[in-house]
Motif scaffolding. Structure first.
Motif, PDB file in Angstrom:
ATOM      1  N   LEU A   1       0.813  -1.213   0.000  1.00 25.85           N
ATOM      2  CA  LEU A   1       0.000   0.000   0.000  1.00 25.85           C
ATOM      3  C   LEU A   1       0.852   1.269   0.000  1.00 25.85           C
ATOM      4  N   LEU A   2       1.998   1.226   0.635  1.00 24.28           N
ATOM      5  CA  LEU A   2       2.874   2.401   0.659  1.00 24.28           C
ATOM      6  C   LEU A   2       3.276   2.821  -0.752  1.00 24.28           C
ATOM      7  N   LEU A   3       3.419   1.840  -1.633  1.00 21.22           N
ATOM      8  CA  LEU A   3       3.797   2.140  -3.011  1.00 21.22           C
ATOM      9  C   LEU A   3       2.577   2.333  -3.904  1.00 21.22           C
ATOM     10  N   ALA A   4       1.513   1.589  -3.623  1.00 22.39           N
ATOM     11  CA  ALA A   4       0.320   1.662  -4.472  1.00 22.39           C
ATOM     12  C   ALA A   4      -0.507   2.909  -4.188  1.00 22.39           C
ATOM     13  N   GLU A   5      -0.416   3.433  -2.974  1.00 24.91           N
ATOM     14  CA  GLU A   5      -1.216   4.606  -2.597  1.00 24.91           C
ATOM     15  C   GLU A   5      -0.295   5.692  -2.040  1.00 24.91           C
ATOM     16  N   PRO A   6       0.452   6.353  -2.912  1.00 19.87           N
ATOM     17  CA  PRO A   6       1.436   7.350  -2.450  1.00 19.87           C
ATOM     18  C   PRO A   6       0.817   8.552  -1.745  1.00 19.87           C
ATOM     19  N   GLN A   7      -0.470   8.805  -1.969  1.00 20.05           N
ATOM     20  CA  GLN A   7      -1.116   9.953  -1.324  1.00 20.05           C
ATOM     21  C   GLN A   7      -1.573   9.635   0.104  1.00 20.05           C
ATOM     22  N   ALA A   8      -1.681   8.367   0.421  1.00 23.86           N
ATOM     23  CA  ALA A   8      -2.139   7.976   1.758  1.00 23.86           C
ATOM     24  C   ALA A   8      -1.025   8.188   2.777  1.00 23.86           C
ATOM     25  N   SER A   9      -1.394   8.627   3.966  1.00 24.65           N
ATOM     26  CA  SER A   9      -0.385   8.835   5.004  1.00 24.65           C
ATOM     27  C   SER A   9       0.110   7.492   5.533  1.00 24.65           C
ATOM     28  N   VAL A  10       1.304   7.514   6.077  1.00 21.79           N
ATOM     29  CA  VAL A  10       1.886   6.293   6.635  1.00 21.79           C
ATOM     30  C   VAL A  10       1.011   5.760   7.767  1.00 21.79           C
ATOM     31  N   LEU A  11       0.530   6.655   8.617  1.00 22.48           N
ATOM     32  CA  LEU A  11      -0.311   6.231   9.736  1.00 22.48           C
ATOM     33  C   LEU A  11      -1.602   5.592   9.244  1.00 22.48           C
ATOM     34  N   ALA A  12      -2.227   6.201   8.232  1.00 26.79           N
ATOM     35  CA  ALA A  12      -3.481   5.653   7.708  1.00 26.79           C
ATOM     36  C   ALA A  12      -3.273   4.244   7.165  1.00 26.79           C
ATOM     37  N   ILE A  13      -2.155   4.027   6.516  1.00 28.21           N
ATOM     38  CA  ILE A  13      -1.866   2.696   5.981  1.00 28.21           C
ATOM     39  C   ILE A  13      -1.645   1.702   7.120  1.00 28.21           C
ATOM     40  N   GLY A  14      -0.906   2.124   8.128  1.00 29.36           N
ATOM     41  CA  GLY A  14      -0.667   1.243   9.267  1.00 29.36           C
ATOM     42  C   GLY A  14      -1.952   0.819   9.946  1.00 29.36           C
ATOM     43  N   LEU A  15      -2.855   1.775  10.130  1.00 32.36           N
ATOM     44  CA  LEU A  15      -4.135   1.458  10.767  1.00 32.36           C
ATOM     45  C   LEU A  15      -5.000   0.582   9.866  1.00 32.36           C
ATOM     46  N   SER A  16      -4.898   0.789   8.552  1.00 36.29           N
ATOM     47  CA  SER A  16      -5.753   0.040   7.624  1.00 36.29           C
ATOM     48  C   SER A  16      -5.380  -1.432   7.546  1.00 36.29           C
ATOM     49  N   VAL A  17      -4.135  -1.763   7.867  1.00 31.05           N
ATOM     50  CA  VAL A  17      -3.720  -3.170   7.776  1.00 31.05           C
ATOM     51  C   VAL A  17      -3.847  -3.901   9.111  1.00 31.05           C
ATOM     52  N   GLY A  18      -4.322  -3.201  10.149  1.00 32.52           N
ATOM     53  CA  GLY A  18      -4.615  -3.902  11.395  1.00 32.52           C
ATOM     54  C   GLY A  18      -3.859  -3.456  12.627  1.00 32.52           C
ATOM     55  N   PHE A  19      -2.862  -2.578  12.470  1.00 33.58           N
ATOM     56  CA  PHE A  19      -2.148  -2.091  13.649  1.00 33.58           C
ATOM     57  C   PHE A  19      -3.016  -1.069  14.374  1.00 33.58           C
ATOM     58  N   ASN A  20      -2.956  -1.093  15.706  1.00 34.80           N
ATOM     59  CA  ASN A  20      -3.840  -0.199  16.457  1.00 34.80           C
ATOM     60  C   ASN A  20      -3.183   1.101  16.884  1.00 34.80           C
ATOM     61  N   THR A  21      -1.862   1.191  16.770  1.00 36.22           N
ATOM     62  CA  THR A  21      -1.171   2.436  17.102  1.00 36.22           C
ATOM     63  C   THR A  21      -0.017   2.650  16.127  1.00 36.22           C
ATOM     64  N   GLN A  22       0.405   3.888  16.016  1.00 35.91           N
ATOM     65  CA  GLN A  22       1.532   4.207  15.140  1.00 35.91           C
ATOM     66  C   GLN A  22       2.815   3.553  15.641  1.00 35.91           C
ATOM     67  N   SER A  23       3.002   3.544  16.970  1.00 36.13           N
ATOM     68  CA  SER A  23       4.235   2.973  17.521  1.00 36.13           C
ATOM     69  C   SER A  23       4.332   1.480  17.224  1.00 36.13           C
ATOM     70  N   ASN A  24       3.214   0.760  17.336  1.00 32.83           N
ATOM     71  CA  ASN A  24       3.227  -0.670  17.025  1.00 32.83           C
ATOM     72  C   ASN A  24       3.528  -0.914  15.551  1.00 32.83           C
ATOM     73  N   PHE A  25       2.967  -0.064  14.690  1.00 35.13           N
ATOM     74  CA  PHE A  25       3.211  -0.200  13.255  1.00 35.13           C
ATOM     75  C   PHE A  25       4.682   0.030  12.931  1.00 35.13           C
ATOM     76  N   TYR A  26       5.246   1.101  13.470  1.00 30.32           N
ATOM     77  CA  TYR A  26       6.647   1.417  13.192  1.00 30.32           C
ATOM     78  C   TYR A  26       7.574   0.333  13.734  1.00 30.32           C
ATOM     79  N   ALA A  27       7.277  -0.149  14.939  1.00 36.12           N
ATOM     80  CA  ALA A  27       8.125  -1.187  15.534  1.00 36.12           C
ATOM     81  C   ALA A  27       8.080  -2.466  14.705  1.00 36.12           C
ATOM     82  N   ALA A  28       6.889  -2.861  14.262  1.00 36.76           N
ATOM     83  CA  ALA A  28       6.753  -4.075  13.460  1.00 36.76           C
ATOM     84  C   ALA A  28       7.420  -3.905  12.097  1.00 36.76           C
TER      85      ALA A  28
END
Length: 333
Positions: free
Chosen positions: A289-316
């Motif tokens: 999604l980061l490459l397919a949807e360049p206009q989407a924010s990083v946080l929005a993508i992280g939440l859309s794939v199932g992570f519940n917080t930005q910190s968990n997404f970044y750590a994973a």
């Protein structure tokens, strides 16, 4: 050294409060009531010891020569055990057996402090031996848990240092003991905080690995290939991993398995625990999604794939890819 001890005490008190608040604000973390209560008692006990140390070091109160100090010492090790036991024991324990852990406390508070304090550390040595068994149980998983094992080994080393300090207490100046113990408690809480920040899912990962290491096979009468095919459909087509509330029990129910069976299946077939398996699927989808949807924010993508917080997404993402998601998108552009 006294200044460092006072700083360690202040850090310990602040960290204990933050850890308790963090536990309260994460109701989705699966914990049995006994483990949750023990976690709070452990933090309260460590904070209580540090407050009594503070009184002695500042000359405001002599909390060291009190029954309360001895009682807290005897309560810390069992609290740690009950909190951590959920990592390695999936099966319930007879409640009567839990009562045995209170016997040393009842005896210890009746002893003179010259015997009570070393006795508390002697009792603590049995729990350190248990912790050693936990770390040793992960030896076969060291390729998967190199850094996590290092963190656990560090905590074990600190616990060992506390034990040594307790056993040589009669040979030390009282103030030196209090300063040393305050520093070790502060160091232990610092190491714990650093570990939780670096590995937010360490509890789930280690729990799954240990239970898989110690459990007998539960897949003898299971058609593994059929279940794996069904699992592939749920993940590849239904993208069930995007469900934020997805857990081992829910996925096991979808597959008609028990949680233990699914945990063993994932460990044996994918050489990783359930939590890490789901994280990798989420990260792979996030990479797409980061490459397919360049206009989407990083946080929005992280939440859309199932992570519940930005910190968990970044750590994973860092765990799986070795860089932050924003850097990955920039490099691939």
């Amino acid at each position: 050294m006294q200044t460092l001890a006072l700083l360690a005490i202040g850090f310990s008190l602040g960290t204990a409060v933050l850890l308790m608040l963090g536990n309260l604000l994460q109701p989705q973390t699966p914990q049995c009531p006994l483990a949750k209560a023990a976690g709070f008692l452990l933090l309260i006990g460590l904070a209580g010891i540090q407050i009594l140390h503070l009184g002695v070091l500042t000359g405001q109160a002599d909390g060291f020569h009190t029954v309360l100090y001895t009682a807290i010492l005897y309560g810390i090790a069992p609290s740690f055990y009950f909190y951590s036991r959920q990592l390695v024991q999936a099966e319930s324990v007879d409640p009567q057996h839990n009562l045995y852990h209170g016997i040393p406390l009842l005896v210890g508070v009746l002893l003179p402090q010259s015997l009570g304090v070393p006795g508390a550390f002697l009792v603590g040595s049995t729990y350190v031996a248990w912790l050693a068994r936990v770390v040793y149980g992960l030896r076969g998983q060291r390729q998967r848990f190199r850094l996590e094992l290092l963190a656990l080994a560090t905590l074990f080393a600190i616990a060992l240092a506390v034990l040594v300090l307790g056993f040589i207490w009669p040979l030390l100046d009282e103030r030196a003991f209090i300063i040393s113990y305050s520093l070790l408690i502060g160091l232990a809480l610092f190491a714990t905080t650093l570990t939780l920040l670096r590995f937010p899912s360490i509890t789930a990962d280690v729990s799954e690995a240990l239970q898989a290491a110690y459990a007998e096979s539960t897949l003898k009468n299971i058609d593994k290939q059929a279940v794996l095919a069904q699992l592939a459909v749920l993940m590849a087509q239904d993208k069930l991993y995007k469900l934020e509330t997805l857990n081992l029990g829910l996925l096991a129910e979808q597959l008609g398995l028990s949680p233990h069976q699914l945990s063993e299946l994932i460990n044996t077939e994918f050489q990783q625990g359930f939590s890490r398996y789901i994280r990798q699927l989420r990260v792979e989808e996030a990479k797409r999604l980061l490459l397919a949807e360049p206009q989407a924010s990083v946080l929005a993508i992280g939440l859309s794939v199932g992570f519940n917080t930005q910190s968990n997404f970044y750590a994973a993402f860092r765990e799986c890819v070795g860089m932050a998601p924003g850097q990955y998108r920039k490099n691939a552009a």
